[in-house]
Design a protein around this motif. Sequence first.
Motif, PDB file in Angstrom:
ATOM      1  N   PHE A  37      -2.581  -9.116   0.730  1.00  6.71           N
ATOM      2  CA  PHE A  37      -2.999 -10.515   0.805  1.00  6.71           C
ATOM      3  C   PHE A  37      -1.859 -11.404   1.261  1.00  6.71           C
ATOM      4  O   PHE A  37      -1.989 -12.627   1.308  1.00  6.71           O
ATOM      5  CB  PHE A  37      -3.510 -10.987  -0.557  1.00  6.71           C
ATOM      6  CG  PHE A  37      -2.520 -10.735  -1.664  1.00  6.71           C
ATOM      7  CD1 PHE A  37      -1.567 -11.682  -1.964  1.00  6.71           C
ATOM      8  CD2 PHE A  37      -2.509  -9.527  -2.348  1.00  6.71           C
ATOM      9  CE1 PHE A  37      -0.627 -11.440  -2.946  1.00  6.71           C
ATOM     10  CE2 PHE A  37      -1.573  -9.278  -3.343  1.00  6.71           C
ATOM     11  CZ  PHE A  37      -0.630 -10.233  -3.647  1.00  6.71           C
ATOM     12  N   GLU A  66       0.033   2.646  -3.528  1.00  8.82           N
ATOM     13  CA  GLU A  66       0.617   1.689  -4.488  1.00  8.82           C
ATOM     14  C   GLU A  66       1.190   0.518  -3.689  1.00  8.82           C
ATOM     15  O   GLU A  66       1.969   0.710  -2.763  1.00  8.82           O
ATOM     16  CB  GLU A  66       1.707   2.383  -5.309  1.00  8.82           C
ATOM     17  CG  GLU A  66       2.325   1.538  -6.407  1.00  8.82           C
ATOM     18  CD  GLU A  66       1.524   1.558  -7.708  1.00  8.82           C
ATOM     19  OE1 GLU A  66       0.594   2.371  -7.840  1.00  8.82           O
ATOM     20  OE2 GLU A  66       1.821   0.729  -8.589  1.00  8.82           O
ATOM     21  N   LEU A  67       0.774  -0.709  -4.091  1.00  7.83           N
ATOM     22  CA  LEU A  67       1.127  -1.899  -3.309  1.00  7.83           C
ATOM     23  C   LEU A  67       2.248  -2.716  -3.962  1.00  7.83           C
ATOM     24  O   LEU A  67       2.239  -2.933  -5.173  1.00  7.83           O
ATOM     25  CB  LEU A  67      -0.131  -2.778  -3.173  1.00  7.83           C
ATOM     26  CG  LEU A  67       0.010  -4.169  -2.554  1.00  7.83           C
ATOM     27  CD1 LEU A  67       0.438  -4.086  -1.096  1.00  7.83           C
ATOM     28  CD2 LEU A  67      -1.326  -4.931  -2.677  1.00  7.83           C
ATOM     29  N   PHE A  68       3.176  -3.151  -3.141  1.00  2.32           N
ATOM     30  CA  PHE A  68       4.253  -4.055  -3.574  1.00  2.32           C
ATOM     31  C   PHE A  68       4.266  -5.232  -2.615  1.00  2.32           C
ATOM     32  O   PHE A  68       4.215  -5.043  -1.404  1.00  2.32           O
ATOM     33  CB  PHE A  68       5.608  -3.339  -3.535  1.00  2.32           C
ATOM     34  CG  PHE A  68       5.687  -2.166  -4.473  1.00  2.32           C
ATOM     35  CD1 PHE A  68       6.246  -2.297  -5.736  1.00  2.32           C
ATOM     36  CD2 PHE A  68       5.198  -0.921  -4.095  1.00  2.32           C
ATOM     37  CE1 PHE A  68       6.316  -1.217  -6.609  1.00  2.32           C
ATOM     38  CE2 PHE A  68       5.259   0.173  -4.955  1.00  2.32           C
ATOM     39  CZ  PHE A  68       5.818   0.023  -6.213  1.00  2.32           C
ATOM     40  N   TRP A  69       4.326  -6.444  -3.157  1.00  4.42           N
ATOM     41  CA  TRP A  69       4.249  -7.642  -2.311  1.00  4.42           C
ATOM     42  C   TRP A  69       5.511  -8.479  -2.445  1.00  4.42           C
ATOM     43  O   TRP A  69       5.926  -8.783  -3.560  1.00  4.42           O
ATOM     44  CB  TRP A  69       3.033  -8.482  -2.698  1.00  4.42           C
ATOM     45  CG  TRP A  69       3.009  -9.846  -2.074  1.00  4.42           C
ATOM     46  CD1 TRP A  69       3.093 -10.141  -0.738  1.00  4.42           C
ATOM     47  CD2 TRP A  69       2.907 -11.111  -2.744  1.00  4.42           C
ATOM     48  NE1 TRP A  69       3.030 -11.502  -0.542  1.00  4.42           N
ATOM     49  CE2 TRP A  69       2.917 -12.116  -1.752  1.00  4.42           C
ATOM     50  CE3 TRP A  69       2.794 -11.484  -4.082  1.00  4.42           C
ATOM     51  CZ2 TRP A  69       2.823 -13.477  -2.062  1.00  4.42           C
ATOM     52  CZ3 TRP A  69       2.707 -12.837  -4.392  1.00  4.42           C
ATOM     53  CH2 TRP A  69       2.715 -13.817  -3.383  1.00  4.42           C
ATOM     54  N   TYR A  73       9.325 -14.595   4.728  1.00  2.00           N
ATOM     55  CA  TYR A  73       9.944 -13.596   3.861  1.00  2.00           C
ATOM     56  C   TYR A  73       9.922 -12.208   4.509  1.00  2.00           C
ATOM     57  O   TYR A  73      10.747 -11.349   4.163  1.00  2.00           O
ATOM     58  CB  TYR A  73       9.283 -13.580   2.481  1.00  2.00           C
ATOM     59  CG  TYR A  73       9.653 -14.790   1.630  1.00  2.00           C
ATOM     60  CD1 TYR A  73      10.917 -14.889   1.055  1.00  2.00           C
ATOM     61  CD2 TYR A  73       8.761 -15.830   1.426  1.00  2.00           C
ATOM     62  CE1 TYR A  73      11.271 -15.985   0.283  1.00  2.00           C
ATOM     63  CE2 TYR A  73       9.100 -16.932   0.659  1.00  2.00           C
ATOM     64  CZ  TYR A  73      10.358 -17.013   0.089  1.00  2.00           C
ATOM     65  OH  TYR A  73      10.708 -18.110  -0.672  1.00  2.00           O
ATOM     66  N   ARG A 126      12.359   2.373  -4.945  1.00  4.12           N
ATOM     67  CA  ARG A 126      12.547   3.186  -6.143  1.00  4.12           C
ATOM     68  C   ARG A 126      11.287   4.009  -6.412  1.00  4.12           C
ATOM     69  O   ARG A 126      11.357   5.196  -6.728  1.00  4.12           O
ATOM     70  CB  ARG A 126      12.858   2.259  -7.327  1.00  4.12           C
ATOM     71  CG  ARG A 126      13.540   2.920  -8.500  1.00  4.12           C
ATOM     72  CD  ARG A 126      14.164   1.883  -9.442  1.00  4.12           C
ATOM     73  NE  ARG A 126      13.343   0.690  -9.556  1.00  4.12           N
ATOM     74  CZ  ARG A 126      13.805  -0.557  -9.437  1.00  4.12           C
ATOM     75  NH1 ARG A 126      15.069  -0.790  -9.213  1.00  4.12           N
ATOM     76  NH2 ARG A 126      12.984  -1.575  -9.558  1.00  4.12           N
ATOM     77  N   ASP A 132      11.116  -9.692  -2.481  1.00  2.00           N
ATOM     78  CA  ASP A 132      11.792  -9.424  -3.759  1.00  2.00           C
ATOM     79  C   ASP A 132      11.245  -8.188  -4.472  1.00  2.00           C
ATOM     80  O   ASP A 132      11.701  -7.878  -5.575  1.00  2.00           O
ATOM     81  CB  ASP A 132      11.755 -10.651  -4.679  1.00  2.00           C
ATOM     82  CG  ASP A 132      10.446 -11.403  -4.581  1.00  2.00           C
ATOM     83  OD1 ASP A 132       9.395 -10.731  -4.488  1.00  2.00           O
ATOM     84  OD2 ASP A 132      10.464 -12.640  -4.586  1.00  2.00           O
ATOM     85  N   ARG A 133      10.272  -7.494  -3.869  1.00  2.00           N
ATOM     86  CA  ARG A 133       9.802  -6.233  -4.451  1.00  2.00           C
ATOM     87  C   ARG A 133      10.241  -5.032  -3.601  1.00  2.00           C
ATOM     88  O   ARG A 133       9.815  -3.907  -3.877  1.00  2.00           O
ATOM     89  CB  ARG A 133       8.282  -6.220  -4.594  1.00  2.00           C
ATOM     90  CG  ARG A 133       7.737  -7.165  -5.661  1.00  2.00           C
ATOM     91  CD  ARG A 133       8.205  -6.806  -7.059  1.00  2.00           C
ATOM     92  NE  ARG A 133       7.612  -7.677  -8.075  1.00  2.00           N
ATOM     93  CZ  ARG A 133       8.075  -8.871  -8.397  1.00  2.00           C
ATOM     94  NH1 ARG A 133       9.161  -9.351  -7.792  1.00  2.00           N
ATOM     95  NH2 ARG A 133       7.482  -9.591  -9.341  1.00  2.00           N
ATOM     96  N   GLY A 187      -5.811  -3.931   0.019  1.00  2.00           N
ATOM     97  CA  GLY A 187      -5.568  -4.994  -0.956  1.00  2.00           C
ATOM     98  C   GLY A 187      -4.432  -5.929  -0.591  1.00  2.00           C
ATOM     99  O   GLY A 187      -4.025  -6.760  -1.402  1.00  2.00           O
ATOM    100  N   ASP A 240      11.901  -2.388  -5.790  1.00  2.00           N
ATOM    101  CA  ASP A 240      10.911  -1.693  -6.628  1.00  2.00           C
ATOM    102  C   ASP A 240      10.170  -0.644  -5.794  1.00  2.00           C
ATOM    103  O   ASP A 240       9.924   0.473  -6.258  1.00  2.00           O
ATOM    104  CB  ASP A 240       9.863  -2.679  -7.185  1.00  2.00           C
ATOM    105  CG  ASP A 240      10.424  -3.594  -8.277  1.00  2.00           C
ATOM    106  OD1 ASP A 240      11.663  -3.664  -8.416  1.00  2.00           O
ATOM    107  OD2 ASP A 240       9.625  -4.238  -8.978  1.00  2.00           O
TER     108      ASP A 240
END
Lengths: 211, 211
Positions: free
Chosen positions: A177, A187-190, A23, A200, A193-194, A175, A197
């Motif tokens: 993983f 601020e974490l986005f995994w 991904y 933004r 598909d994020r 954080g 987000d």
Amino acid sequence: MFPRPSLRMAARLTFWFEFASTYSYLSAMRIADAATAAGVRVIWRPFLLGPIFAAQGWPDSPFNIYPAKGRYMWRDLARRSALYGVPFRQPETFPQNGVLAARVAQLALFRPQGPAFVRAVYGAQFADGADIAERTTIAACLDRAGLPQHFLDDAGSPDNKAALRRATETAMQMGLFGAPSFTVDGELFWGDDRLEDALRHAFRQTRTAGA
Amino acid sequence: MFPRPSLRMAARLTFWFEFASTYSYLSAMRIADAATAAGVRVIWRPFLLGPIFAAQGWPDSPFNIYPAKGRYMWRDLARRSALYGVPFRQPETFPQNGVLAARVAQLALFRPQGPAFVRAVYGAQFADGADIAERTTIAACLDRAGLPQHFLDDAGSPDNKAALRRATETAMQMGLFGAPSFTVDGELFWGDDRLEDALRHAFRQTRTAGA
């Protein structure tokens, strides 16, 4: 108060990728255009998932450990590649060893051609069926991105190897993983598909800080 | 040839949900509107993740087994709830036992009020902080959906219990490994973030078959 554009910091997002990650491929191929459209600057950071998975007790990719999840992932990846107009062919070896590629990428990303090198490596693996653990594959990717061959040797320097270990430790402390991941001021986005987000969030964050 | 609308089958999608699943909550709250907008009919199917997780070697939710993943999930869920305008409060117990809710939902879904009952159960758990393993919680959800209280007793019949076991076996045979999942003619989509892909696939599938 009126916003003062001159005081606004550029919106920034860190893109954490692992070359073996399927991904991450999707995000690597589309993040430059998506970030430009969103007015966000991208910091590209290679890291290694191996030590993070090992800490979670996984000796292999979870897509290999859990077959139903793995079968689904390949199908989903083919569908999502088609959706994004990204070429895709399932490689014979998965996961591939991306350590050499990550070390070379660290050097490449000091140059404007860095992202092009990263995309060349992902394309070699997930579109052309090459093995990115091979030195010849990485040499061809350097050529394609217009970067010098001596990066292949420079990549093995103690400093550069230590930098990749540090990147992986930093990722774990933040954080992370899995990959791809995106961070904006902690601020974490995994997950691919994020990405929207995260972009933004980066854009809003800056607007709030700069207003 | 001209398409003949009278010969077209309605586009259909099966929505597989587990009441203990956090991301199933998001899909349950938004699928009715999203499917109507996409011109797709939804078949609501409760099933149990417990036996599927057990088959993968997990005695608990992976969000509890892998703390970094769990911390991220709660943060991501709060963000995504805000994005969709869905109320959200982290419940004290996770995962909750959703067996009674799933058995009652099977009966409720024979009535037009079925989806309203399912949403009431999810809201009780993830917006109001109630415990859905409690009979009183489910009784209140039946009331809210305008359904009869005797469903609580009927839910324990051998036939209805067997039906839930069969649903879970069918899910596993279809390759499901998590929730929510969506299936369209055997094509599997996993995760709330694939709802739009699944609806698009359902719509296209029908258009192709009916043209």
